[in-house]
Design a protein around this motif. Structure first.
Motif, PDB file in Angstrom:
ATOM      1  N   ALA A 161       0.832  -1.203   0.000  1.00 43.00           N
ATOM      2  CA  ALA A 161       0.000   0.000   0.000  1.00 43.00           C
ATOM      3  C   ALA A 161       0.868   1.255   0.000  1.00 43.00           C
ATOM      4  CB  ALA A 161      -0.919  -0.006   1.213  1.00 43.00           C
ATOM      5  N   PHE A 162       0.370   2.302  -0.643  1.00 45.29           N
ATOM      6  CA  PHE A 162       1.105   3.564  -0.689  1.00 45.29           C
ATOM      7  C   PHE A 162       0.947   4.346   0.612  1.00 45.29           C
ATOM      8  CE2 PHE A 162       0.898   2.538  -5.150  1.00 45.29           C
ATOM      9  CZ  PHE A 162       2.088   3.023  -5.650  1.00 45.29           C
ATOM     10  N   GLY A 163      -0.194   4.184   1.269  1.00 48.10           N
ATOM     11  CA  GLY A 163      -0.433   4.888   2.524  1.00 48.10           C
ATOM     12  C   GLY A 163      -0.169   3.991   3.715  1.00 48.10           C
ATOM     13  N   GLN A 164       0.051   4.613   4.870  1.00 48.46           N
ATOM     14  CA  GLN A 164       0.299   3.860   6.091  1.00 48.46           C
ATOM     15  C   GLN A 164      -0.991   3.198   6.566  1.00 48.46           C
ATOM     16  OE1 GLN A 164       1.662   6.205   9.442  1.00 48.46           O
ATOM     17  NE2 GLN A 164       3.112   4.625  10.030  1.00 48.46           N
ATOM     18  N   GLN A 165      -0.871   1.975   7.036  1.00 49.64           N
ATOM     19  CA  GLN A 165      -2.046   1.240   7.491  1.00 49.64           C
ATOM     20  C   GLN A 165      -2.608   1.857   8.768  1.00 49.64           C
ATOM     21  OE1 GLN A 165      -1.306  -2.856   8.354  1.00 49.64           O
ATOM     22  NE2 GLN A 165      -3.457  -3.386   8.574  1.00 49.64           N
ATOM     23  N   MET A 166      -3.915   2.059   8.773  1.00 48.79           N
ATOM     24  CA  MET A 166      -4.605   2.593   9.942  1.00 48.79           C
ATOM     25  C   MET A 166      -5.382   1.456  10.606  1.00 48.79           C
ATOM     26  SD  MET A 166      -3.736   5.806   9.845  1.00 48.79           S
ATOM     27  CE  MET A 166      -4.908   6.696  10.880  1.00 48.79           C
ATOM     28  N   VAL A 167      -5.304   1.402  11.938  1.00 42.76           N
ATOM     29  CA  VAL A 167      -5.941   0.321  12.688  1.00 42.76           C
ATOM     30  C   VAL A 167      -6.906   0.899  13.715  1.00 42.76           C
ATOM     31  CG1 VAL A 167      -5.560  -1.665  14.189  1.00 42.76           C
ATOM     32  CG2 VAL A 167      -3.917  -1.139  12.389  1.00 42.76           C
ATOM     33  N   SER A 168      -8.080   0.300  13.796  1.00 41.06           N
ATOM     34  CA  SER A 168      -9.090   0.723  14.762  1.00 41.06           C
ATOM     35  C   SER A 168      -8.775   0.123  16.131  1.00 41.06           C
ATOM     36  CB  SER A 168     -10.475   0.270  14.287  1.00 41.06           C
ATOM     37  OG  SER A 168     -11.464   0.621  15.226  1.00 41.06           O
ATOM     38  N   VAL A 169      -8.693   0.975  17.146  1.00 40.53           N
ATOM     39  CA  VAL A 169      -8.356   0.522  18.500  1.00 40.53           C
ATOM     40  C   VAL A 169      -9.638   0.336  19.310  1.00 40.53           C
ATOM     41  CG1 VAL A 169      -7.112   1.069  20.624  1.00 40.53           C
ATOM     42  CG2 VAL A 169      -6.158   1.731  18.405  1.00 40.53           C
ATOM     43  N   PRO A 170      -9.841  -0.842  19.888  1.00 36.94           N
ATOM     44  CA  PRO A 170     -11.055  -1.074  20.692  1.00 36.94           C
ATOM     45  C   PRO A 170     -10.964  -0.377  22.047  1.00 36.94           C
ATOM     46  CG  PRO A 170      -9.617  -2.978  20.798  1.00 36.94           C
ATOM     47  CD  PRO A 170      -8.983  -2.035  19.809  1.00 36.94           C
ATOM     48  N   ASP A 171     -12.080  -0.310  22.734  1.00 35.98           N
ATOM     49  CA  ASP A 171     -12.106   0.250  24.085  1.00 35.98           C
ATOM     50  C   ASP A 171     -11.517  -0.777  25.048  1.00 35.98           C
ATOM     51  OD1 ASP A 171     -12.568   1.561  26.425  1.00 35.98           O
ATOM     52  OD2 ASP A 171     -14.755   1.419  26.347  1.00 35.98           O
ATOM     53  N   LEU A 172     -10.370  -0.454  25.639  1.00 32.18           N
ATOM     54  CA  LEU A 172      -9.677  -1.396  26.527  1.00 32.18           C
ATOM     55  C   LEU A 172      -9.820  -1.032  28.000  1.00 32.18           C
ATOM     56  CD1 LEU A 172      -6.397  -1.839  24.435  1.00 32.18           C
ATOM     57  CD2 LEU A 172      -8.394  -3.337  24.506  1.00 32.18           C
ATOM     58  N   THR A 173     -10.671  -0.071  28.299  1.00 31.34           N
ATOM     59  CA  THR A 173     -10.883   0.333  29.689  1.00 31.34           C
ATOM     60  C   THR A 173     -11.348  -0.851  30.532  1.00 31.34           C
ATOM     61  OG1 THR A 173     -11.511   2.545  28.949  1.00 31.34           O
ATOM     62  CG2 THR A 173     -12.107   1.937  31.199  1.00 31.34           C
ATOM     63  N   ASP A 174     -10.716  -1.014  31.704  1.00 31.28           N
ATOM     64  CA  ASP A 174     -11.019  -2.083  32.669  1.00 31.28           C
ATOM     65  C   ASP A 174     -10.522  -3.459  32.227  1.00 31.28           C
ATOM     66  OD1 ASP A 174     -12.173  -0.299  34.427  1.00 31.28           O
ATOM     67  OD2 ASP A 174     -14.193  -0.587  33.635  1.00 31.28           O
ATOM     68  N   TYR A 175      -9.790  -3.522  31.114  1.00 28.27           N
ATOM     69  CA  TYR A 175      -9.108  -4.768  30.766  1.00 28.27           C
ATOM     70  C   TYR A 175      -7.876  -4.896  31.656  1.00 28.27           C
ATOM     71  CZ  TYR A 175     -11.614  -5.941  26.430  1.00 28.27           C
ATOM     72  OH  TYR A 175     -12.560  -6.314  25.511  1.00 28.27           O
ATOM     73  N   SER A 176      -7.422  -6.128  31.863  1.00 25.11           N
ATOM     74  CA  SER A 176      -6.157  -6.289  32.570  1.00 25.11           C
ATOM     75  C   SER A 176      -5.034  -5.838  31.643  1.00 25.11           C
ATOM     76  CB  SER A 176      -5.941  -7.750  32.971  1.00 25.11           C
ATOM     77  OG  SER A 176      -5.641  -8.539  31.831  1.00 25.11           O
ATOM     78  N   GLN A 177      -3.913  -5.477  32.242  1.00 24.57           N
ATOM     79  CA  GLN A 177      -2.783  -5.013  31.438  1.00 24.57           C
ATOM     80  C   GLN A 177      -2.360  -6.075  30.425  1.00 24.57           C
ATOM     81  OE1 GLN A 177       0.669  -3.417  33.582  1.00 24.57           O
ATOM     82  NE2 GLN A 177       2.012  -4.515  32.155  1.00 24.57           N
ATOM     83  N   ARG A 178      -2.282  -7.321  30.863  1.00 20.60           N
ATOM     84  CA  ARG A 178      -1.841  -8.393  29.970  1.00 20.60           C
ATOM     85  C   ARG A 178      -2.802  -8.589  28.803  1.00 20.60           C
ATOM     86  NH1 ARG A 178       0.652 -13.383  33.560  1.00 20.60           N
ATOM     87  NH2 ARG A 178       2.374 -12.214  34.508  1.00 20.60           N
ATOM     88  N   GLN A 179      -4.091  -8.571  29.096  1.00 18.11           N
ATOM     89  CA  GLN A 179      -5.078  -8.728  28.027  1.00 18.11           C
ATOM     90  C   GLN A 179      -4.983  -7.581  27.025  1.00 18.11           C
ATOM     91  OE1 GLN A 179      -8.623  -9.036  30.506  1.00 18.11           O
ATOM     92  NE2 GLN A 179      -8.935 -11.133  29.797  1.00 18.11           N
ATOM     93  N   ALA A 180      -4.891  -6.365  27.538  1.00 15.90           N
ATOM     94  CA  ALA A 180      -4.850  -5.189  26.665  1.00 15.90           C
ATOM     95  C   ALA A 180      -3.605  -5.192  25.780  1.00 15.90           C
ATOM     96  CB  ALA A 180      -4.900  -3.917  27.502  1.00 15.90           C
ATOM     97  N   VAL A 181      -2.458  -5.515  26.376  1.00 14.30           N
ATOM     98  CA  VAL A 181      -1.218  -5.563  25.595  1.00 14.30           C
ATOM     99  C   VAL A 181      -1.309  -6.641  24.520  1.00 14.30           C
ATOM    100  CG1 VAL A 181       1.243  -6.137  25.685  1.00 14.30           C
ATOM    101  CG2 VAL A 181       0.257  -4.601  27.389  1.00 14.30           C
ATOM    102  N   SER A 182      -1.834  -7.807  24.882  1.00 12.10           N
ATOM    103  CA  SER A 182      -1.963  -8.902  23.917  1.00 12.10           C
ATOM    104  C   SER A 182      -2.874  -8.510  22.755  1.00 12.10           C
ATOM    105  CB  SER A 182      -2.501 -10.162  24.602  1.00 12.10           C
ATOM    106  OG  SER A 182      -1.583 -10.653  25.544  1.00 12.10           O
TER     107      SER A 182
END
Length: 209
Positions: free
Chosen positions: A110-131
């Motif tokens: 692709a010519f443009g940089q890939q954009m990724v949608s970030v989910p709502d990670l509020t109240d997730y554990s740190q390990r889950q969110a990082v994964s």
């Protein structure tokens, strides 16, 4: 004589004559169809697919055309360090044997940089969110511990020092900061017995759970 008379009467019959004409026309059409199919597919003629990976599409088009092949760009994806417009994948693969006139399907950078949608990670554990972030392709993740009685629970995820909204898209190479509780309630303003929050980078081998 009787046989000749019978044949004359038979051929003189208009219905029978029309049937013979229809059979003859059908035979001609079938013959032309078979000849056309044989010409179109170049039966028993095959060529070796050239390797066009890494080339720009216009360069690959020249190679494929010379080989008697067509091409079609079916997808574009973003890969870190890739050259924009360069061919990443081809189907059939190089050195495959196919018939002349067939199509080679191409996937390009692709010519443009890939954009990724970030989910709502509020109240997730740190390990889950990082994964989850790593599964989406993020590699630049910083953990910033903040005062909160809920240890290792995500308070927010930030990009450019601003909290991300649910579904907000950011570049795959973006530097994201995760605000995580340190398990310590925020001390009173006049308290001197405080623990300073930490900033750290997550280990890549932490499991989802």
């Amino acid at each position: 004589m009787a046989k000749e008379s019978f044949l004359k009467k038979l051929f003189a019959n208009k219905i029978f004559a029309n049937i013979l004409i229809m059979i003859a026309i059908l035979g001609v059409l079938i013959t032309l169809t078979l000849v056309g199919l044989n010409f179109y597919t170049r039966h028993n003629q095959s060529i070796t697919v050239p390797n066009v990976k890494g080339l720009q599409v216009n360069e690959a088009a020249s190679f494929l055309s010379t080989a008697g092949l067509k091409y079609e760009v079916v997808d574009s994806v973003y890969r870190r360090g890739g050259t924009p417009g360069a061919i990443l994948e081809q189907v059939p693969k190089a050195s495959s044997q196919i018939k002349v006139g067939r199509t080679v399907f191409l996937t390009v950078q692709a010519f443009g940089q890939q954009m990724v949608s970030v989910p709502d990670l509020t109240d997730y554990s740190q390990r889950q969110a990082v994964s989850l972030l790593e599964a989406l392709g993020f590699t630049n993740i910083q953990i910033n511990e903040v005062y909160s009685e809920y240890k290792d629970l995500v308070i927010s995820v930030e990009y450019n020092n601003k909290p991300l909204k649910k579904g907000q898209k950011v570049p795959i190479d973006a530097f994201v900061r995760m605000q995580v509780g340190n398990g310590i309630a925020e001390p009173a303003a006049d308290s001197t017995d405080t623990v300073k929050p930490e900033t750290k980078t997550p280990k890549s081998d932490e499991s989802f759970f």
